[in-house]
Design a protein around this motif. Structure first.
Motif, PDB file in Angstrom:
ATOM      1  N   LEU A 122       2.460  -4.166   7.485  1.00  9.63           N
ATOM      2  CA  LEU A 122       2.602  -5.411   7.531  1.00  9.63           C
ATOM      3  C   LEU A 122       2.727  -5.645   5.744  1.00  9.63           C
ATOM      4  CD1 LEU A 122       2.672  -8.161   8.691  1.00  9.63           C
ATOM      5  CD2 LEU A 122       0.192  -8.329   8.771  1.00  9.63           C
ATOM      6  N   GLN A 123       1.418  -4.867   5.179  1.00 12.01           N
ATOM      7  CA  GLN A 123       1.475  -5.078   3.682  1.00 12.01           C
ATOM      8  C   GLN A 123       2.683  -4.633   3.117  1.00 12.01           C
ATOM      9  OE1 GLN A 123      -1.396  -2.686   1.939  1.00 12.01           O
ATOM     10  NE2 GLN A 123      -2.074  -4.270   0.480  1.00 12.01           N
ATOM     11  N   SER A 124       3.472  -3.715   3.571  1.00 11.30           N
ATOM     12  CA  SER A 124       4.583  -3.281   2.944  1.00 11.30           C
ATOM     13  C   SER A 124       5.750  -4.350   3.175  1.00 11.30           C
ATOM     14  CB  SER A 124       5.121  -2.059   3.685  1.00 11.30           C
ATOM     15  OG  SER A 124       6.318  -1.493   3.226  1.00 11.30           O
ATOM     16  N   VAL A 125       5.764  -5.146   4.497  1.00  9.62           N
ATOM     17  CA  VAL A 125       6.706  -6.087   4.578  1.00  9.62           C
ATOM     18  C   VAL A 125       6.626  -7.111   3.738  1.00  9.62           C
ATOM     19  CG1 VAL A 125       7.617  -7.838   6.352  1.00  9.62           C
ATOM     20  CG2 VAL A 125       7.034  -5.271   7.078  1.00  9.62           C
ATOM     21  N   ILE A 126       5.210  -7.767   3.572  1.00  8.00           N
ATOM     22  CA  ILE A 126       5.001  -8.530   2.706  1.00  8.00           C
ATOM     23  C   ILE A 126       5.347  -8.364   1.222  1.00  8.00           C
ATOM     24  CG2 ILE A 126       3.020 -10.048   1.611  1.00  8.00           C
ATOM     25  CD1 ILE A 126       1.693  -9.737   4.610  1.00  8.00           C
ATOM     26  N   ARG A 127       5.369  -7.413   0.650  1.00  6.08           N
ATOM     27  CA  ARG A 127       5.395  -6.887  -0.625  1.00  6.08           C
ATOM     28  C   ARG A 127       7.106  -6.616  -0.920  1.00  6.08           C
ATOM     29  NH1 ARG A 127       0.654  -2.709  -2.075  1.00  6.08           N
ATOM     30  NH2 ARG A 127      -0.804  -4.294  -2.238  1.00  6.08           N
ATOM     31  N   GLY A 128       7.945  -6.611   0.237  1.00  7.81           N
ATOM     32  CA  GLY A 128       9.213  -6.813   0.011  1.00  7.81           C
ATOM     33  C   GLY A 128       9.719  -5.033   0.276  1.00  7.81           C
ATOM     34  N   GLY A 129       8.995  -4.346   1.120  1.00 11.20           N
ATOM     35  CA  GLY A 129       9.415  -2.873   1.261  1.00 11.20           C
ATOM     36  C   GLY A 129       9.096  -1.975   0.126  1.00 11.20           C
TER      37      GLY A 129
END
Length: 130
Positions: A122-129
Motif C-alpha cells: 500500500l505504501q508503494s502504491v501511495i508513493r507511485g511505485g
C-alpha cells in the motif's frame, strides 16, 4: 480502501484467532498445578467446517463471477472435561501446551509478516511505485 479490505479482513481474523489462542494456552500453562482445572482450547476448524456447509450466497454483479461463502470470525473456547492427567483432577499437559504455544507463535508471526507486506504494498502504491 476497498482494494485491500478482503486481505486485511482475513489477516485480522487470523490475528484475532492467534491472540485468543495465545491467551487460552497461557491460561492453561498458568493453571498447570491448579486442582481440578480443566484445559481449554480455541475451536476453529469445526466452526469453519460448519460455516462452509451452510453455503451462504453473496451478491454477484455478473453471472460469471465465482460464488463464495462468508465465514464467521467467532471462535469458541471449549473445556476438555473428560480427562484427568494428575492426581488433583487437573488435565493440563504442559508439554502439549508448550508445543501449542510455539506453533501459535509461528502462526501469529506469519500473519504479522503478511500484514506488514500488505502495508508495504500500500505504501508503494501511495508513493507511485518507487
Amino acid at each position: 480502501m476497498t482494494f485491500f479490505s478482503r486481505t486485511f479482513d482475513s489477516l485480522q481474523q487470523g490475528l484475532d484467532y492467534a491472540a485468543l489462542n495465545n491467551k487460552t494456552i497461557a491460561n492453561n500453562i498458568a493453571n498447570v498445578d491448579t486442582a481440578n482445572y480443566k484445559a481449554r482450547e480455541v475451536e476453529f476448524k469445526s466452526i469453519l467446517d460448519n460455516e462452509l456447509k451452510t453455503n451462504i450466497e453473496a451478491k454477484r454483479t455478473h453471472e460469471k463471477h465465482f460464488t463464495f461463502n462468508e465465514v464467521s470470525n467467532q471462535f469458541n473456547v471449549t473445556t476438555n472435561k473428560g480427562t484427568s492427567y494428575n492426581h488433583n483432577g487437573n488435565n493440563v499437559d504442559i508439554d502439549k501446551e508448550m508445543s501449542n504455544l510455539a506453533t501459535n507463535q509461528i502462526h501469529y508471526n506469519a500473519m504479522i509478516d503478511r500484514m506488514n507486506g500488505q502495508f508495504n504494498n500500500l505504501q508503494s502504491v501511495i508513493r507511485g511505485g518507487s
